[in-house]
Design a protein around this motif. Structure first.
Motif, PDB file in Angstrom:
ATOM      1  N   VAL A 110      29.070  39.433  37.968  1.00  0.00           N
ATOM      2  CA  VAL A 110      29.908  38.627  37.090  1.00  0.00           C
ATOM      3  C   VAL A 110      30.140  37.201  37.580  1.00  0.00           C
ATOM      4  N   HIS A 111      29.970  36.950  38.872  1.00  0.00           N
ATOM      5  CA  HIS A 111      30.057  35.556  39.355  1.00  0.00           C
ATOM      6  C   HIS A 111      29.039  35.354  40.469  1.00  0.00           C
ATOM      7  N   GLY A 112      27.783  35.615  40.106  1.00  0.00           N
ATOM      8  CA  GLY A 112      26.714  35.773  41.066  1.00  0.00           C
ATOM      9  C   GLY A 112      26.457  37.255  41.234  1.00  0.00           C
ATOM     10  N   PHE A 113      25.433  37.597  42.016  1.00  0.00           N
ATOM     11  CA  PHE A 113      25.165  39.010  42.288  1.00  0.00           C
ATOM     12  C   PHE A 113      26.188  39.443  43.328  1.00  0.00           C
ATOM     13  N   GLY A 114      27.343  39.893  42.846  1.00  0.00           N
ATOM     14  CA  GLY A 114      28.504  40.065  43.702  1.00  0.00           C
ATOM     15  C   GLY A 114      28.459  41.232  44.650  1.00  0.00           C
ATOM     16  N   HIS A 115      27.529  42.161  44.484  1.00  0.00           N
ATOM     17  CA  HIS A 115      27.498  43.336  45.360  1.00  0.00           C
ATOM     18  C   HIS A 115      26.920  43.047  46.748  1.00  0.00           C
ATOM     19  N   PRO A 116      25.689  42.569  46.870  1.00  0.00           N
ATOM     20  CA  PRO A 116      25.145  42.351  48.224  1.00  0.00           C
ATOM     21  C   PRO A 116      26.042  41.411  49.013  1.00  0.00           C
ATOM     22  N   TRP A 117      26.426  41.824  50.184  1.00  0.00           N
ATOM     23  CA  TRP A 117      27.514  41.121  50.871  1.00  0.00           C
ATOM     24  C   TRP A 117      27.126  39.739  51.376  1.00  0.00           C
ATOM     25  N   GLN A 118      25.844  39.443  51.467  1.00  0.00           N
ATOM     26  CA  GLN A 118      25.415  38.138  51.966  1.00  0.00           C
ATOM     27  C   GLN A 118      25.166  37.121  50.856  1.00  0.00           C
ATOM     28  N   ALA A 119      25.375  37.514  49.611  1.00  0.00           N
ATOM     29  CA  ALA A 119      25.056  36.631  48.494  1.00  0.00           C
ATOM     30  C   ALA A 119      26.101  35.523  48.343  1.00  0.00           C
ATOM     31  N   PRO A 120      25.677  34.296  48.064  1.00  0.00           N
ATOM     32  CA  PRO A 120      26.638  33.241  47.712  1.00  0.00           C
ATOM     33  C   PRO A 120      27.191  33.507  46.320  1.00  0.00           C
ATOM     34  N   LEU A 121      28.479  33.274  46.132  1.00  0.00           N
ATOM     35  CA  LEU A 121      29.127  33.592  44.870  1.00  0.00           C
ATOM     36  C   LEU A 121      29.722  32.347  44.228  1.00  0.00           C
ATOM     37  N   PHE A 122      29.725  32.357  42.909  1.00  0.00           N
ATOM     38  CA  PHE A 122      30.247  31.251  42.115  1.00  0.00           C
ATOM     39  C   PHE A 122      31.737  31.457  41.860  1.00  0.00           C
ATOM     40  N   PRO A 123      32.436  30.409  41.426  1.00  0.00           N
ATOM     41  CA  PRO A 123      33.809  30.619  40.971  1.00  0.00           C
ATOM     42  C   PRO A 123      33.841  31.684  39.878  1.00  0.00           C
ATOM     43  N   GLN A 124      34.936  32.448  39.844  1.00  0.00           N
ATOM     44  CA  GLN A 124      35.100  33.357  38.718  1.00  0.00           C
ATOM     45  C   GLN A 124      35.053  32.542  37.430  1.00  0.00           C
ATOM     46  N   SER A 125      34.783  33.207  36.315  1.00  0.00           N
ATOM     47  CA  SER A 125      34.520  32.486  35.067  1.00  0.00           C
ATOM     48  C   SER A 125      35.642  31.542  34.673  1.00  0.00           C
ATOM     49  N   ILE A 126      36.895  31.893  34.978  1.00  0.00           N
ATOM     50  CA  ILE A 126      37.995  30.999  34.605  1.00  0.00           C
ATOM     51  C   ILE A 126      37.885  29.680  35.361  1.00  0.00           C
ATOM     52  N   GLY A 127      37.364  29.725  36.594  1.00  0.00           N
ATOM     53  CA  GLY A 127      37.106  28.499  37.346  1.00  0.00           C
ATOM     54  C   GLY A 127      35.897  27.760  36.819  1.00  0.00           C
ATOM     55  N   MET A 128      34.863  28.511  36.439  1.00  0.00           N
ATOM     56  CA  MET A 128      33.705  27.861  35.827  1.00  0.00           C
ATOM     57  C   MET A 128      34.111  27.190  34.518  1.00  0.00           C
ATOM     58  N   GLY A 129      35.012  27.827  33.777  1.00  0.00           N
ATOM     59  CA  GLY A 129      35.487  27.212  32.539  1.00  0.00           C
ATOM     60  C   GLY A 129      36.149  25.876  32.785  1.00  0.00           C
ATOM     61  N   ALA A 130      36.810  25.737  33.941  1.00  0.00           N
ATOM     62  CA  ALA A 130      37.485  24.472  34.265  1.00  0.00           C
ATOM     63  C   ALA A 130      36.503  23.345  34.523  1.00  0.00           C
ATOM     64  N   THR A 131      35.237  23.650  34.744  1.00  0.00           N
ATOM     65  CA  THR A 131      34.239  22.588  34.895  1.00  0.00           C
ATOM     66  C   THR A 131      33.898  21.951  33.557  1.00  0.00           C
ATOM     67  N   TRP A 132      34.113  22.693  32.460  1.00  0.00           N
ATOM     68  CA  TRP A 132      33.683  22.247  31.130  1.00  0.00           C
ATOM     69  C   TRP A 132      32.222  21.789  31.189  1.00  0.00           C
ATOM     70  N   ASP A 133      31.426  22.490  31.949  1.00  0.00           N
ATOM     71  CA  ASP A 133      30.048  22.069  32.206  1.00  0.00           C
ATOM     72  C   ASP A 133      29.091  23.221  31.910  1.00  0.00           C
ATOM     73  N   PRO A 134      28.545  23.299  30.700  1.00  0.00           N
ATOM     74  CA  PRO A 134      27.580  24.361  30.401  1.00  0.00           C
ATOM     75  C   PRO A 134      26.387  24.368  31.346  1.00  0.00           C
ATOM     76  N   ALA A 135      26.016  23.220  31.879  1.00  0.00           N
ATOM     77  CA  ALA A 135      24.902  23.193  32.826  1.00  0.00           C
ATOM     78  C   ALA A 135      25.237  23.984  34.087  1.00  0.00           C
ATOM     79  N   ALA A 136      26.497  23.954  34.512  1.00  0.00           N
ATOM     80  CA  ALA A 136      26.908  24.740  35.672  1.00  0.00           C
ATOM     81  C   ALA A 136      26.864  26.224  35.358  1.00  0.00           C
ATOM     82  N   ALA A 137      27.281  26.600  34.152  1.00  0.00           N
ATOM     83  CA  ALA A 137      27.211  28.004  33.751  1.00  0.00           C
ATOM     84  C   ALA A 137      25.769  28.472  33.659  1.00  0.00           C
ATOM     85  N   HIS A 138      24.902  27.599  33.183  1.00  0.00           N
ATOM     86  CA  HIS A 138      23.473  27.918  33.113  1.00  0.00           C
ATOM     87  C   HIS A 138      22.902  28.112  34.512  1.00  0.00           C
TER      88      HIS A 138
END
Length: 842
Positions: free
Chosen positions: A188-216
């Protein structure tokens, strides 16, 4: 749809050595990167890995008896050929999704949910051969063990790919028709299961970017990790709207406004479903939870919704449409009931609206055990067969059944035999499922034609899963939302003597939130279960590390006593506070707020008379309390990103100019009810739901109006912006596009990004509409003193409302008449119009 049919999967060579290891297990050597790793597997797992022998149908290469394996044929022809060859039990098995734990249960007599271990061929036989199961999922707490045999901690990209190869190879080689299984997971905010994966802001934080390119970019990064491991069905994005801050899944949504949510979700779907390199698997997104899942009557997860159909049509459906219209391959159904009808059993919702009105063509899947819940929880049917008939006839193609595939088989076959479910409906559902599998490239993996070959290159999985940290930092930087900056307290000098402190300053657990390593988050969240292990804390940058890495004079104070003792050397305090990790129902809260000890901590720091910068790391707006609300600075950093600590440091020291703007309203948290008859008076916590497009009314009670502490779209910058010269297409038809044009000027000297929401007001309407409706937005990068002319186009249909009386339920339509395009001031006063321009719709 953004799918392509791809060819054979690139794969590493798996060398199987029949060496003499005495009584010990054989050794599997798997190419991994530049070297090799020995993977000690049990003898039974080795059988699964090799899928010894031919399938029940013989060789797996394309032959006249197996034309569906000929990848030169069109997808429709391949699906038809396979469907025509399938028995009824094989067909209904495709409609059953089971938890992966079942086939890794070491108890062959049980084969039920246990722990995610190594595959048990006896259980694989029961599920994939005897019961013809078509899909498996990893639940929120399911992470694979070490599959290298070298004592690793497990849950790496390699482990996920290795498990996929073992299970998929067995299923393909041993099923009569060599049908691959589709593997699903919540990423849901990157491949959140594998423990070494880099993760993105949760969607509410991504929404604060107002940047569809970031969501893409977030979707594309996630897809690369998923395709490398084979788990290509992503149960994301959440397209429910954030309409009630009490709800524990608020952070999984993009926004409270449908236009922003649709834009972000649509871009994320496109990123997830962007085809990978040649001969790689594709990934499918899942628009969820259709529909109105966030509309619980009391803010609790999965509780009943009482939902006016006009509100569903006009407000909620456009957000889901953003993902559906971007080509999402699947839709997941709302777990709750709407107006007394479980969504899983609603033909109106899943067929009349989703299929006929919205034109969705893909696979509809239930949420976790929601089909049997029609009997066990909702009691609208007497047995499982009745539940299956209700759901399948409503429009569910696949049931996330989780356990007991034998019971699914018996019940649905009984439904067909008794005429409760037609053979044509079964074929329709299975055709959709098979089409998805072909589109994802599952039939074109190397292991389909040669069971001794791996399905995916496990040796490349770690690199894919751990890639993208630069993208996560970029998204985190863009999400930083500056809410208060009294007397320009920020940015701080990177050579100042900052004391960084607070309960979330050095906590990756709090920083990431839920759906990180495990369902309820990283180890240490304090729940009774369902958190990651202590040895799987994701690598990243905490606030402490970010501040101290950016300021050589900064020091860390572990607690309030230490922080106060450092007052003599402190030039400023940065205190990180907020929420712990949680997911779903455990996050429900009637009054989300900073705990009393955190509020007292902030107040104590303010007592030193040193500048205090409050960093909020939370999954939603929280009551700040008087101390934080009067701090020198307040920065909302959200939860989710492994790099949020660096992003905080970037904002605090001015390496970036904060550009985030709230995608949800920040509720007021007044200590008492406001003055009599003051509708705009601040409310105490829990006055929910409140949102930007609250309809006008005749209320007179204190705080009845839209009265946030910080309104939707609010966020400060280290520079100042001005909009001017607003104009709009003067006359447009209801089926055409209007364009708003305006100039944005950076009136300061610091480069910055201005996010400009574009609203429309309708002075007179036949049904009640909000004071303003968001129709579009722009992100504008400007150097100091620079101006740019901006064009924001929007379909007139964005303004559609369901017309008619109280019982109106039809699709929205656009009312002809006069409208105003409006731009608002960036301040804390709702609907504070800076400029207006009239236009007419005919």
């Amino acid at each position: 749809m953004p799918y392509i049919n791809v060819g054979q999967e690139d794969s590493a060579t798996v060398d199987l050595y029949d060496e003499d290891h005495g009584s010990g297990p054989p050794v599997v050597l798997v190419a991994r990167g530049r070297g090799r790793r020995k993977a000690l597997l049990s003898a039974t797992a080795l059988v699964g890995a090799m899928a010894l022998g031919l399938s029940q149908g013989g060789a797996t290469t394309a032959t006249p008896s197996r034309p569906w394996l000929d990848k030169s044929m069109p997808t429709t022809a391949r699906v038809n050929a396979l469907l025509n060859a399938m028995t009824l039990p094989e067909k209904v098995g495709q409609m059953d999704q089971q938890l992966v734990d079942n086939v890794t249960d070491p108890n062959s007599a049980n084969c039920s949910t246990s722990t995610f271990g190594m595959p048990n061929p006896a259980c694989e036989q029961k599920f994939f051969v005897d019961q013809h199961v078509g899909s498996v999922l990893a639940g929120g707490t399911d992470n694979p063990p070490d599959t290298t045999g070298m004592g690793g901690v497990g849950n790496t990209g390699f482990d996920w790919a290795n498990e996929y190869n073992l299970i998929q190879s067995y299923a393909i080689a041993n099923s009569r028709l060599n049908i691959p299984v589709i593997f699903g997971v919540d990423a849901v905010h990157g491949f959140g299961h594998p423990w070494q994966a880099p993760l993105f802001p949760q969607s509410i934080g991504m929404g604060a970017t107002w940047d569809p390119a970031a969501a893409h970019a977030g979707g594309a990064t996630t897809a690369n990790a998923l395709r490398a491991t084979g788990w290509v069905w992503d149960f994301a994005p959440v397209q429910d709207l954030a309409r009630d801050n009490r709800w524990g899944r608020t952070y999984e949504t993009w926004a409270e406004e449908p236009v922003l949510s649709a834009a972000m979700g649509g871009a994320n779907v496109q990123g997830l479903q962007t085809p990978g390199a040649a001969n790689s698997l594709n990934v499918t997104a899942t628009v969820k939870h259709f529909a109105g899942y966030s509309q619980s009557v009391n803010g609790h997860d999965r509780n009943e919704a009482l939902l006016p159909l006009s509100y569903l049509q006009s407000m909620l459906l456009p957000s889901y449409a953003g993902g559906i219209d971007s080509g999402a391959g699947t839709v997941m159904v709302d777990s709750g009931s709407i107006n007394g009808v479980p969504a899983t059993a609603s033909h109106y919702l899943l067929t009349d609206i989703l299929r006929k009105q919205m034109g969705f063509q893909g696979v509809v899947i239930s949420d976790y055990q929601d089909v049997p819940a029609l009997q066990t929880a909702y009691h609208i049917v007497p047995d499982l067969a009745g539940a299956i008939a209700k759901a399948v006839n409503a429009g569910v193609d696949m049931s996330m059944e989780v356990t007991n595939p034998d019971l699914w088989q018996a019940a649905i076959l009984h439904d067909v035999a008794t005429g409760k479910v037609s053979g044509a409906r079964i074929d329709q559902a299975v055709r959709r499922i098979l089409t998805l599998k072909f589109q994802l490239g599952l039939f074109d993996q190397a292991c389909v034609n040669d069971p001794s070959l791996p399905c995916v290159n496990a040796g490349a999985a770690d690199a894919a899963v751990t890639a993208g940290r630069d993208q996560t930092l970029k998204a985190a930087d863009e999400s930083m939302t500056l809410l208060r900056n009294q007397a320009n307290a920020l940015p701080l000098s990177p050579s100042s003597h900052v004391v960084v402190t607070g309960p979330s300053a050095d906590s990756m657990t709090n920083q990431l939130g839920g759906w990180s390593v495990s369902w309820q988050g990283v180890f240490g969240a304090g729940h009774v279960c369902c958190m990651g292990p202590a040895n799987q804390i994701p690598p990243g940058t905490t606030v402490k590390q970010g501040i101290m890495g950016s300021d050589p004079n900064a020091i860390f104070a572990a607690d309030q006593t230490a922080a106060l003792n450092d007052a003599g050397v402190a030039s400023a305090y940065v205190i990180a506070v907020g929420e712990k990790a949680y997911a779903e129902g455990l996050g429900d809260n009637p009054a989300p707020q900073l705990p009393p000890d955190q509020q007292a901590f902030i107040a104590a720091l303010e007592g030193t008379h040193k500048p205090v910068i409050v960093v909020v790391i939370a999954g939603r707006p929280v009551g700040l309390g008087p101390a934080a609300e009067n701090a020198n600075g307040v920065l909302m950093a959200y939860q989710g990103s492994t790099e949020a600590g660096q992003a905080v440091a970037d904002a605090v020291f001015g390496k970036i100019n904060p550009s985030g703007k709230l995608s949800v309203s920040w509720p007021s948290d007044a200590p008492t009810v406001g003055a009599d008859f003051n509708g705009a008076a601040p409310s105490p916590l829990g006055d929910q739901p409140k949102f930007f497009d609250q309809l006008p009314g005749t209320g007179s009670g204190q705080g009845h109006a839209y009265n946030p502490l910080y309104p939707f779209g609010y966020g400060l910058s280290y520079t100042s912006f001005q909009t001017s010269k607003l104009s709009v297409t003067p006359t447009v038809s209801r089926n055409s596009i209007a364009t708003a044009t305006f100039t944005v000027t950076n009136t300061g000297t610091v480069p910055g990004t201005d996010i400009v929401p574009v609203y429309v007001s309708q002075p007179v309407s036949s049904v009640v509409v909000p004071p303003q409706r968001l129709v579009g937005f722009a992100r504008v990068d400007l150097a100091g003193g620079q101006s740019k002319t901006v064009h924001v186009s929007f379909p007139a249909s964005t303004l559609a409302e369901t017309q008619g009386d109280i019982n109106a339920s039809g699709p929205p339509s656009v009312e002809p008449g006069a409208y105003l395009v409006q731009l608002d001031q960036d301040d804390t006063t709702p609907y504070d119009v800076a400029a207006s321009a009239p236009f007419t719709i005919f």
